[in-house]
Write an enzyme that holds these catalytic residues in place. Structure first.
Site, PDB file in Angstrom:
ATOM      1  N   GLY A   1      -4.155   3.028   8.271  1.00 63.64           N
ATOM      2  CA  GLY A   1      -5.101   2.535   9.265  1.00 63.64           C
ATOM      3  C   GLY A   1      -4.963   1.040   9.497  1.00 63.64           C
TER       4      GLY A   1
ATOM      5  N   HIS B   1       0.779   8.423   2.733  1.00 65.18           N
ATOM      6  CA  HIS B   1       1.554   7.887   3.847  1.00 65.18           C
ATOM      7  C   HIS B   1       3.056   8.109   3.712  1.00 65.18           C
ATOM      8  CE1 HIS B   1      -2.221   6.044   4.923  1.00 65.18           C
ATOM      9  NE2 HIS B   1      -2.276   5.451   3.744  1.00 65.18           N
TER      10      HIS B   1
ATOM     11  N   ILE C   1       0.605  10.324   7.233  1.00 64.30           N
ATOM     12  CA  ILE C   1      -0.019   9.587   8.330  1.00 64.30           C
ATOM     13  C   ILE C   1       0.221   8.084   8.175  1.00 64.30           C
ATOM     14  CG2 ILE C   1      -1.781  11.351   8.660  1.00 64.30           C
ATOM     15  CD1 ILE C   1      -3.758   9.519   7.180  1.00 64.30           C
TER      16      ILE C   1
ATOM     17  N   ASP D   1       0.856  -1.189   0.000  1.00 64.32           N
ATOM     18  CA  ASP D   1       0.000   0.000   0.000  1.00 64.32           C
ATOM     19  C   ASP D   1       0.891   1.238   0.000  1.00 64.32           C
ATOM     20  OD1 ASP D   1      -1.796   2.039   0.298  1.00 64.32           O
ATOM     21  OD2 ASP D   1      -2.873   1.158   1.989  1.00 64.32           O
TER      22      ASP D   1
END
Length: 336
Positions: free
Chosen positions: A258, A240, A255, A235
């Site tokens: 999740g 990110h 960030i 991913d």
């Protein structure tokens, strides 16, 4: 990995372009005659293959913190090394979340479902494990739209992916992800909002966090480079890793994924409640509440109730809950 892979270089440029020129009139929301719920729920996703090796499983385990505090942890070394003469490394149950990499980009191909990619949120993840994962394999994924809901200011689309061992045809697991498309709601009558869900799973009934003190608490500090490590598992969304994309999306810096936070939580439950036995995990449900910045400290709180463990993850530095959910087990460890 084989099969189509999302082009995140293109996504990066789209995000940058949309920050300058995006018009709400181009979205399939209120007043849009192009939005046809029936065409959305009947969309046929192409089947995909996901091939992985022991190395991929080990990199994933490191990416969700395995052996992060103790390189010879006897409960976690088995996920990254053939410890104690075991023939193959073992695979953490949340590894199956990688099987759905790329599904998000496929959503953009659904006819009439136009949305601003900056406003897409991964709201929930539900996983069922049918059998322990092999240390390597080729997986056949079959995805479908399992739900569509008009929330007024947002549309929620549920994608269900059943994964099979390609060689044997046996089902391994199921992922069901809820995606929030902010700004794309309002396509039905306010007095009768559209809502469709095929075979709703028990992930929709989230339990309340108990008011009692948690049975167990695990505190772990994430690495500042953790998102860069986790992205090696497939991913590599620039949200990110790219400061510009993160800024456009409204964050001060890139960030954490999740699903990486979810991996930390389930690994903590395996270590404390399951005493290291990951095969006890039957199903996993998580609701993403808030972003995590790499380098922050995660506190996972756990409340066992019969064969279910309710959990909550907080960020210590901001004292905010970022994830909550539950895990269903084959049985609760008798030593609890």
């Amino acid at each position: 990995m084989c099969g189509p892979k999302p082009n995140y270089t293109t996504l990066r440029q789209k995000l940058i372009d949309s920050s300058h020129s995006f018009s709400k009139n181009s979205m399939a929301g209120a007043g849009s005659s192009e939005f046809n719920p029936e065409s959305v729920i009947s969309y046929k996703f192409p089947e995909t293959l996901y091939t992985y090796t022991e190395r991929d499983a080990a990199i994933y385990a490191l990416g969700i913190g395995a052996c992060g505090n103790d390189a010879v942890d006897n409960k976690e070394l088995k996920y990254v090394y053939n410890a104690d003469g075991q023939e193959f490394i073992q695979v953490l149950p949340t590894f199956v979340a990688l099987f759905v990499n790329g599904v998000g980009s496929e959503i953009s191909k659904i006819p009439g479902l136009q949305y601003d990619p900056r406003l897409l949120l991964h709201g929930q993840q539900y996983i069922e494990i049918y059998k322990p994962l092999p240390s390597s394999g080729c997986i056949l994924n079959k995805a479908s739209v399992a739900g569509l809901h008009d929330k007024g200011k947002a549309a929620v689309i549920e994608i269900e992916i059943v994964s099979y061992e390609k060689e044997s045809g046996e089902p391994l697991c199921m992922n069901r992800m809820s995606i929030y498309l902010r700004g794309s709601g309002g396509f039905s009558k306010p007095s009768r909002p559209y809502s469709y869900s095929r075979n709703p799973s028990n992930q929709t009934a989230f339990p309340k966090i108990p008011k009692s003190q948690p049975f167990a608490v695990v505190e772990e500090c994430t690495q500042a480079s953790l998102a860069l490590l986790y992205r090696l598992s497939g991913d590599d969304n620039p949200l990110h890793s790219d400061p510009l994309v993160a800024s456009i999306a409204g964050f001060s810096r890139p960030i954490l994924h999740g699903l990486c936070t979810l991996g930390f939580a389930i690994r903590a439950i395996i270590g404390r409640i399951c005493r290291g036995d990951h095969t006890l995990i039957k199903s996993i449900s998580g609701r993403f509440l808030l972003h995590v910045y790499p380098g922050e400290t995660l506190i996972t709180e756990m409340w066992p109730e019969a064969s279910r463990v309710i959990y909550q993850v907080k960020v210590k530095e901001r004292n905010r809950a970022v994830l909550l959910g539950f895990v269903d087990l084959d049985r609760i460890n008798s030593s609890l």
